[in-house]
Design an enzyme around this catalytic site. Structure first.
Site, PDB file in Angstrom:
ATOM      1  N   CYS A 150       0.798  -1.225   0.000  1.00  0.00           N
ATOM      2  CA  CYS A 150       0.000   0.000   0.000  1.00  0.00           C
ATOM      3  C   CYS A 150       0.833   1.279   0.000  1.00  0.00           C
ATOM      4  O   CYS A 150       0.527   2.222  -0.732  1.00  0.00           O
ATOM      5  CB  CYS A 150      -0.984  -0.011   1.162  1.00  0.00           C
ATOM      6  SG  CYS A 150      -0.237  -0.004   2.818  1.00  0.00           S
ATOM      7  N   HIS A 199      -2.876   1.389   6.683  1.00  0.00           N
ATOM      8  CA  HIS A 199      -3.090   1.401   5.240  1.00  0.00           C
ATOM      9  C   HIS A 199      -2.788   2.806   4.742  1.00  0.00           C
ATOM     10  O   HIS A 199      -3.047   3.794   5.433  1.00  0.00           O
ATOM     11  CB  HIS A 199      -4.526   1.002   4.892  1.00  0.00           C
ATOM     12  CG  HIS A 199      -4.765   0.917   3.413  1.00  0.00           C
ATOM     13  ND1 HIS A 199      -3.953   0.186   2.571  1.00  0.00           N
ATOM     14  CD2 HIS A 199      -5.702   1.496   2.608  1.00  0.00           C
ATOM     15  CE1 HIS A 199      -4.387   0.303   1.329  1.00  0.00           C
ATOM     16  NE2 HIS A 199      -5.440   1.095   1.320  1.00  0.00           N
ATOM     17  N   ASP A 242      -7.217   5.741  -3.755  1.00  0.00           N
ATOM     18  CA  ASP A 242      -6.421   4.630  -3.236  1.00  0.00           C
ATOM     19  C   ASP A 242      -6.042   3.691  -4.379  1.00  0.00           C
ATOM     20  O   ASP A 242      -6.884   2.957  -4.891  1.00  0.00           O
ATOM     21  CB  ASP A 242      -7.236   3.877  -2.181  1.00  0.00           C
ATOM     22  CG  ASP A 242      -6.415   2.822  -1.463  1.00  0.00           C
ATOM     23  OD1 ASP A 242      -5.268   2.573  -1.866  1.00  0.00           O
ATOM     24  OD2 ASP A 242      -6.928   2.240  -0.487  1.00  0.00           O
ATOM     25  N   ASN A 265     -14.031   4.581   9.753  1.00  0.00           N
ATOM     26  CA  ASN A 265     -15.084   4.775  10.757  1.00  0.00           C
ATOM     27  C   ASN A 265     -16.037   3.596  10.891  1.00  0.00           C
ATOM     28  O   ASN A 265     -17.131   3.757  11.446  1.00  0.00           O
ATOM     29  CB  ASN A 265     -15.895   6.033  10.427  1.00  0.00           C
ATOM     30  CG  ASN A 265     -16.354   6.756  11.675  1.00  0.00           C
ATOM     31  OD1 ASN A 265     -15.959   6.424  12.785  1.00  0.00           O
ATOM     32  ND2 ASN A 265     -17.216   7.734  11.503  1.00  0.00           N
ATOM     33  N   GLU A 318     -20.311  12.218  16.203  1.00  0.00           N
ATOM     34  CA  GLU A 318     -19.714  11.089  15.492  1.00  0.00           C
ATOM     35  C   GLU A 318     -20.738   9.975  15.306  1.00  0.00           C
ATOM     36  O   GLU A 318     -20.829   9.360  14.237  1.00  0.00           O
ATOM     37  CB  GLU A 318     -18.497  10.573  16.263  1.00  0.00           C
ATOM     38  CG  GLU A 318     -17.676   9.511  15.529  1.00  0.00           C
ATOM     39  CD  GLU A 318     -18.138   8.094  15.795  1.00  0.00           C
ATOM     40  OE1 GLU A 318     -17.876   7.205  14.972  1.00  0.00           O
ATOM     41  OE2 GLU A 318     -18.797   7.883  16.854  1.00  0.00           O
ATOM     42  N   ILE A 359     -43.127  10.814 -11.198  1.00  0.00           N
ATOM     43  CA  ILE A 359     -44.448  10.545 -11.750  1.00  0.00           C
ATOM     44  C   ILE A 359     -44.550   9.047 -12.024  1.00  0.00           C
ATOM     45  O   ILE A 359     -43.680   8.472 -12.683  1.00  0.00           O
ATOM     46  CB  ILE A 359     -44.683  11.324 -13.059  1.00  0.00           C
ATOM     47  CG1 ILE A 359     -44.444  12.826 -12.855  1.00  0.00           C
ATOM     48  CG2 ILE A 359     -46.086  11.062 -13.581  1.00  0.00           C
ATOM     49  CD1 ILE A 359     -45.388  13.492 -11.910  1.00  0.00           C
ATOM     50  N   MET A 414     -52.633   2.758 -21.043  1.00  0.00           N
ATOM     51  CA  MET A 414     -53.269   4.076 -21.134  1.00  0.00           C
ATOM     52  C   MET A 414     -53.684   4.277 -22.586  1.00  0.00           C
ATOM     53  O   MET A 414     -52.940   4.806 -23.413  1.00  0.00           O
ATOM     54  CB  MET A 414     -52.287   5.159 -20.673  1.00  0.00           C
ATOM     55  CG  MET A 414     -51.915   5.055 -19.205  1.00  0.00           C
ATOM     56  SD  MET A 414     -50.717   6.305 -18.692  1.00  0.00           S
ATOM     57  CE  MET A 414     -49.293   5.773 -19.634  1.00  0.00           C
ATOM     58  N   GLU A 454     -43.131   5.922   1.274  1.00  0.00           N
ATOM     59  CA  GLU A 454     -43.594   6.737   0.162  1.00  0.00           C
ATOM     60  C   GLU A 454     -45.108   6.898   0.215  1.00  0.00           C
ATOM     61  O   GLU A 454     -45.828   6.043   0.740  1.00  0.00           O
ATOM     62  CB  GLU A 454     -43.160   6.149  -1.180  1.00  0.00           C
ATOM     63  CG  GLU A 454     -43.670   4.752  -1.468  1.00  0.00           C
ATOM     64  CD  GLU A 454     -43.103   4.181  -2.758  1.00  0.00           C
ATOM     65  OE1 GLU A 454     -41.987   4.564  -3.140  1.00  0.00           O
ATOM     66  OE2 GLU A 454     -43.787   3.347  -3.382  1.00  0.00           O
TER      67      GLU A 454
END
Length: 661
Positions: free
Chosen positions: A259, A316, A339, A379, A433, A459, A465, A520
């Protein structure tokens, strides 16, 4: 001289290397028999080109006249003459948004063209109009011009700096860096598009993230985290990027890297091309294979780890590059994480980033590129589990602070270590945090579903239709926030022509919707034939729009155009079609309207069927008709039918006809 003004003197003075968005000067030596050069009267045009197939449309070819002055924001040129009249000094300004790379410069005067030579154009951290502009001179000296640095390794309790020679200005290194761009698969598949995209440091950084490793391409370094054989160099033996880059240029992928080597080489190439860049080390770095922001470690009763995939590395190393993010918004400008170590694929390629540092800290995981993976590295929460002999699995420990410690980079202007953990996340254990982590989990799920945070309005249409029917359309409001939203919603419809020209309204509804988080709600609009029938055109198009405001007055809009289904024209041949023999075609169309059709007619045509003319067939009000055809040629042909009436117009149908001898 241009070299010093452009901070490229360390590249040497054998050729012209300049930074974009900044003027440089060339001197033209006039032949003794040349006509007198007069500024404003002598017309000179310069052509700058880059890439194998320069095109104006791709911004890889640009022509500009030599005038009285230059313009900061575009390619332009001005000239002054020497008192002797033997030389002309031409001051050239390149666009701060130009593709970087190797350029050729041509002078044209009338029909005469003169090749003036080549120059290299780089990103410019000193130009306020450039996407990589950096205000602080000390930072520019560090992140663009410094050829040595520190790469940090070890553990968060025992951090050790390893000196590294970036060597971006050593002879030939810039050419190798440009070669890396020319070896990338995007260039090989579409050189025109790739060269055009080199104006964008986000694009270039993502290409480098893929090309520094060799997993998908002829990249620079081969990774090895196992036993090192005699066919390569141990990663710990490298002391700089120069030998690696030269070896790659001569013989292809270099064995081996890990790395910190991948990151250091990426830093060299970025700085060489003019992108401010720094090497960053994350101690306690998570590798979240299943992308759930959790590192799950499962052990058996003998203490052996039996889970595979997720892991935590002692450290890393990656890079951060400085640039704007117009694709994300101004709040995400600044340091971008990329990275080059090949861990996981991104869009099918072993690369990672650039991910905004700000987005990472704030848990904005729906931003590109690869922000969820980077967020997890610094994290992720860690869950330790024990599998009993019965097979039952117990959670024995949960940690929110094991990952992302002492995130380090070299300080500006010294060899001291600078801790930048606070740039990546809020203090461990703080309320903020945890809030960010919860938001990140929420955004991560949205990202995996291909959805965006906030309110999403669209929509929704139903099937079938058909012209003449009554049907519902819906304003569908999805709440991807973490709290409920109360919204005022309007939905309305208008007739529209194929060219986008809107007609008269034909429907309206409004209401207030209370939408819980993650759910929804819909607001229906009933479109009635009695309302849309009188205003719709023969295009059979209706445009449906919806707007919504939440309690914070945030505005959202959605729009969709409906093309109503036409009734089908039925065509039936009453027997086999044979050359010079009559055959009857029966025609019929079902009336889908709730009212009779008047003035009905079918227009029929077909090569070899109607003797080169269209035939008009009158129909009764039930919209039936027939026509006698007399084929003239053998083989396959097409019978076309167009139906018209007072209410239904230009309804097309066709039938394949096989004519026998």
């Amino acid at each position: 001289m241009s070299f010093f003004l452009h901070h490229t003197e360390l590249n040497g003075v054998e050729r012209l290397i300049v930074r974009r968005g900044q003027t440089f000067t060339i001197i033209l030596y006039l032949k003794p028999d040349s006509p007198e050069f007069r500024i404003g009267r002598t017309k000179l045009t310069l052509i700058a080109e880059t890439g194998p197939s320069p095109r104006r449309q791709s911004d890889t070819k640009v022509s500009f006249s030599v005038g009285d002055s230059t313009v900061d924001t575009e390619w332009s040129a001005s000239a002054i003459t020497d008192p002797s009249g033997n030389t002309v000094s031409v001051c050239i300004n390149s666009s701060p948004d130009s593709p970087i790379g190797l350029y050729s410069l041509t002078l044209t005067q009338g029909k005469q063209e003169t090749n003036l030579g080549q120059f290299v154009l780089l990103f410019n951290a000193w130009c306020s109009n450039d996407a990589v502009y950096m205000r602080n001179e000390k930072k520019r000296q560090e992140y663009v011009l410094a050829q040595t640095g520190q790469v940090y390794r070890g553990t968060h309790k025992r951090i050790r700096g390893k000196p590294w020679n970036f060597a971006q200005f050593e002879p030939g290194i810039l050419d190798i860096c440009l070669k890396i761009l020319d070896e990338n698969p995007k260039f090989l598949s579409n050189a025109d598009k790739d060269c055009s995209e080199r104006k964008n440091p986000v694009y270039v950084t993502r290409v480098l993230s893929a090309m520094i490793n060799s997993n998908d391409d002829n990249g620079v370094l081969v990774g090895n985290w196992g036993e090192i054989s005699d066919d390569g160099v141990r990663p710990t033996k490298w002391i700089g990027s120069e030998d690696i880059l030269r070896q790659w240029a001569e013989s292809g992928p270099v064995r081996y890297g890990q790395c910190w080597v991948f990151a250091a080489v990426a830093c060299t190439v970025s700085r060489a091309l003019g992108i401010p860049c720094r090497v960053v080390t994350n101690f306690g770095s998570a590798h979240d294979v299943d992308a759930n922001l959790l590192i799950e470690m499962v052990y058996n009763t003998d203490g052996e780890r039996i889970s595979h995939g997720d892991s935590i590395w002692n450290f890393h190393v990656w890079v951060e590059s400085w640039m704007t993010r117009p694709d994300l918004g101004i709040k995400y400008d600044g340091w971008q994480i990329s990275d080059p170590t090949p861990q996981e694929t991104s869009n099918g390629v072993f690369c990672c980033g650039p991910a905004s540092l700000t987005a990472t800290k704030e848990g904005e995981l729906t931003t590109v590129y690869d922000t969820p993976f980077v967020f997890a590295e610094v994290n992720a929460d860690v869950v330790t589990k024990l599998q009993l002999s019965t097979g039952k699995i117990l959670t024995v420990r949960e940690s929110t602070s094991s990952v992302g410690r002492s995130i380090s980079t070299k300080a500006v202007g010294s060899d001291e270590r600078r801790d930048i953990t606070h740039k990546y996340k809020y203090p461990e254990g703080s309320k903020k945090e945890r809030q960010v982590y919860e938001k990140a989990q929420h955004h991560n799920k949205l990202q995996q579903r291909g959805e965006k945070p906030g309110l999403n309005l669209k929509i929704k249409l139903i099937d079938n239709m058909v012209m003449g029917s009554d049907f519902d359309v819906y304003a569908l409001l999805k709440n991807n926030n973490m709290e409920s939203k109360t919204c005022n919603v309007k939905i309305f419809a208008k007739a529209v022509q194929y060219n986008g020209k809107r007609g008269k309204p034909c429907g309206y509804a409004s209401g207030k919707l209370e939408v819980p988080p993650g759910e929804e709600r819909r607001l229906p609009l009933r479109l009635m034939y009695d309302t849309y029938g009188p205003v719709i055109t023969s295009d059979l198009m209706i445009q449906v729009s919806s707007i919504t405001f939440d309690e914070s007055s945030n505005y959202h809009k959605a729009e969709k155009t409906i093309v109503l289904d036409e009734p089908e024209v039925e065509i039936k041949l009453m027997g086999r079609a044979r050359v010079n023999k009559p055959v009857t075609a029966e025609l019929r169309i079902k009336n889908t309207l709730p009212e009779p059709l008047k003035n009905c007619s079918f227009t029929v045509g077909g090569i070899g069927l109607t003797k080169g003319k269209s035939i008009l067939v009158s129909a009764k009000e039930e919209a039936k008709g027939s026509v006698v055809l007399r084929p003239t040629i053998v083989g396959s042909t097409l019978l076309l039918v167009n139906f018209n009436s007072d209410k239904l117009k230009n309804i097309m149908g066709f039938a394949n006809v096989e004519v026998m001898d």
